[in-house]
Design a protein around this motif. Sequence first.
Motif, PDB file in Angstrom:
ATOM      1  N   ILE A  60       1.987 -13.769  -4.155  1.00 10.22           N
ATOM      2  CA  ILE A  60       2.033 -13.100  -5.454  1.00 10.22           C
ATOM      3  C   ILE A  60       0.716 -13.306  -6.195  1.00 10.22           C
ATOM      4  O   ILE A  60       0.176 -12.375  -6.813  1.00 10.22           O
ATOM      5  CB  ILE A  60       3.224 -13.621  -6.288  1.00 10.22           C
ATOM      6  CG1 ILE A  60       4.553 -13.209  -5.635  1.00 10.22           C
ATOM      7  CG2 ILE A  60       3.160 -13.087  -7.718  1.00 10.22           C
ATOM      8  CD1 ILE A  60       5.782 -13.853  -6.259  1.00 10.22           C
ATOM      9  N   ASP A  63      -1.743 -10.980  -4.697  1.00 11.06           N
ATOM     10  CA  ASP A  63      -1.434  -9.614  -5.125  1.00 11.06           C
ATOM     11  C   ASP A  63      -1.961  -9.338  -6.531  1.00 11.06           C
ATOM     12  O   ASP A  63      -2.439  -8.242  -6.833  1.00 11.06           O
ATOM     13  CB  ASP A  63       0.084  -9.383  -5.116  1.00 11.06           C
ATOM     14  CG  ASP A  63       0.683  -9.346  -3.723  1.00 11.06           C
ATOM     15  OD1 ASP A  63      -0.081  -9.146  -2.751  1.00 11.06           O
ATOM     16  OD2 ASP A  63       1.914  -9.524  -3.601  1.00 11.06           O
ATOM     17  N   LYS A  64      -1.855 -10.342  -7.399  1.00 10.06           N
ATOM     18  CA  LYS A  64      -2.232 -10.176  -8.800  1.00 10.06           C
ATOM     19  C   LYS A  64      -3.716 -10.453  -9.050  1.00 10.06           C
ATOM     20  O   LYS A  64      -4.179 -10.346 -10.188  1.00 10.06           O
ATOM     21  CB  LYS A  64      -1.361 -11.077  -9.684  1.00 10.06           C
ATOM     22  CG  LYS A  64       0.102 -10.637  -9.733  1.00 10.06           C
ATOM     23  CD  LYS A  64       0.929 -11.504 -10.660  1.00 10.06           C
ATOM     24  CE  LYS A  64       2.343 -10.970 -10.790  1.00 10.06           C
ATOM     25  NZ  LYS A  64       2.406  -9.636 -11.441  1.00 10.06           N
ATOM     26  N   GLN A 239       8.978  -4.246  -6.722  1.00  7.61           N
ATOM     27  CA  GLN A 239       8.118  -4.958  -5.779  1.00  7.61           C
ATOM     28  C   GLN A 239       7.727  -6.297  -6.377  1.00  7.61           C
ATOM     29  O   GLN A 239       6.996  -6.360  -7.358  1.00  7.61           O
ATOM     30  CB  GLN A 239       6.867  -4.137  -5.469  1.00  7.61           C
ATOM     31  CG  GLN A 239       6.106  -4.602  -4.238  1.00  7.61           C
ATOM     32  CD  GLN A 239       6.789  -4.170  -2.946  1.00  7.61           C
ATOM     33  OE1 GLN A 239       7.174  -3.021  -2.797  1.00  7.61           O
ATOM     34  NE2 GLN A 239       6.942  -5.109  -2.022  1.00  7.61           N
ATOM     35  N   VAL A 241       6.595  -9.111  -4.299  1.00  4.93           N
ATOM     36  CA  VAL A 241       5.442  -9.539  -3.520  1.00  4.93           C
ATOM     37  C   VAL A 241       5.157  -8.438  -2.507  1.00  4.93           C
ATOM     38  O   VAL A 241       6.076  -7.727  -2.077  1.00  4.93           O
ATOM     39  CB  VAL A 241       5.696 -10.905  -2.830  1.00  4.93           C
ATOM     40  CG1 VAL A 241       6.877 -10.845  -1.886  1.00  4.93           C
ATOM     41  CG2 VAL A 241       4.455 -11.428  -2.125  1.00  4.93           C
ATOM     42  N   SER A 242       3.916  -8.254  -2.138  1.00  4.12           N
ATOM     43  CA  SER A 242       3.545  -7.108  -1.303  1.00  4.12           C
ATOM     44  C   SER A 242       4.130  -7.202   0.100  1.00  4.12           C
ATOM     45  O   SER A 242       4.252  -8.304   0.661  1.00  4.12           O
ATOM     46  CB  SER A 242       2.019  -7.004  -1.202  1.00  4.12           C
ATOM     47  OG  SER A 242       1.492  -8.106  -0.490  1.00  4.12           O
ATOM     48  N   TRP A 245       1.886  -9.061   2.482  1.00  5.04           N
ATOM     49  CA  TRP A 245       1.956 -10.528   2.499  1.00  5.04           C
ATOM     50  C   TRP A 245       3.158 -11.002   3.310  1.00  5.04           C
ATOM     51  O   TRP A 245       3.054 -11.953   4.084  1.00  5.04           O
ATOM     52  CB  TRP A 245       2.020 -11.098   1.092  1.00  5.04           C
ATOM     53  CG  TRP A 245       2.087 -12.600   1.121  1.00  5.04           C
ATOM     54  CD1 TRP A 245       3.193 -13.386   0.963  1.00  5.04           C
ATOM     55  CD2 TRP A 245       1.000 -13.493   1.392  1.00  5.04           C
ATOM     56  NE1 TRP A 245       2.868 -14.714   1.104  1.00  5.04           N
ATOM     57  CE2 TRP A 245       1.521 -14.803   1.368  1.00  5.04           C
ATOM     58  CE3 TRP A 245      -0.367 -13.322   1.631  1.00  5.04           C
ATOM     59  CZ2 TRP A 245       0.731 -15.933   1.584  1.00  5.04           C
ATOM     60  CZ3 TRP A 245      -1.156 -14.439   1.856  1.00  5.04           C
ATOM     61  CH2 TRP A 245      -0.608 -15.719   1.831  1.00  5.04           C
TER      62      TRP A 245
END
Length: 319
Positions: A60, A63-64, A239, A241-242, A245
């Motif tokens: 996460i 992702d961010k 969504q 977490v991607s 990932w």
Amino acid sequence: MKEAKELEAVIRRDYDNMAGIVVRKDGKLLYEQYFHGCTDSSRIHVYSVTKSIVSILIGIAIDKGYIRNVQQKVLEFFPDYTVKRRETTIQHITLEHLLTMTAPYKYRSAPYTNFFSSDDWVKAALDLLGGKGQIGQFRYAPLIGPDIMTGILVKATGQSVLDFAAENLFTPLGIAAPPNVVFDSKEEQLAFNRAKCVNGWVADPKGVNTAGWGLTLSPMEMAKIGQLCLNGGTWQGKQIVSPKWIETSTKEHSRWEEQGLPYGYLWWVDEDGYAAMGDGGNVIFIHTKKKMVAAITSFFKPKVKDRIEFIKAYISAAE
């Protein structure tokens, strides 16, 4: 899966330290049962299952944009850390080495007493990182070492691990964030490990939550986390977490050759899926082929029977 009465007879006979079990199939609740007076709200210390939750949090954070990628050097996150003279190995260790348990450490026998009596577990772990070992060689670090990753989360996000997890993982899944637990003595730590129903996430004296152990969860909460992963990082259309990932972190990156066990990014990889596994028989098993999640909490007991074998033999075999 086997009939409930037959399954529970097997549990009481061969897996008597089991506290609770939840099974989801195709996104729906298939089976739920508790033992030894536990209920659906009973949280148990799930030991190394904590590692896999931290893996999700790292994903996460990437992702961010808080963390660039897993190739970042560990020391990039700790610019004020002073490297000991003649120590060069640590300078080449990346976040990925920590995630795949391929970072070397300076100890043969883990110095738990010195580690836990320190007031900064992240710095204590950094002091033990590196040495003469070979980078890239699998070395499972159960307690000392993983805390560097929660230290990285704090440095990268500017939040406590607990706050970051609550905002980005627990609350979206409908999981109440546990409180911090800080031990004032060895006796308090032992009592936490022995407790049959306990709520919290262990943190060091500086408030950095543990990464290798120390989180408490219920089987239903673990099943939600497993379902999130099975869904490619989505929960109820959101969504979290991607999918990239989830896919990357749950495939083999290293291997514990002595045990013949493939390892991802803090997940154990199985031919049928992948699992978070903690001492005593705590487990989240994501059976990707059968779209099934099995979550089990257990009281600590040494040398318990393999829960993955149990799940495959008695739960997923008939599905």
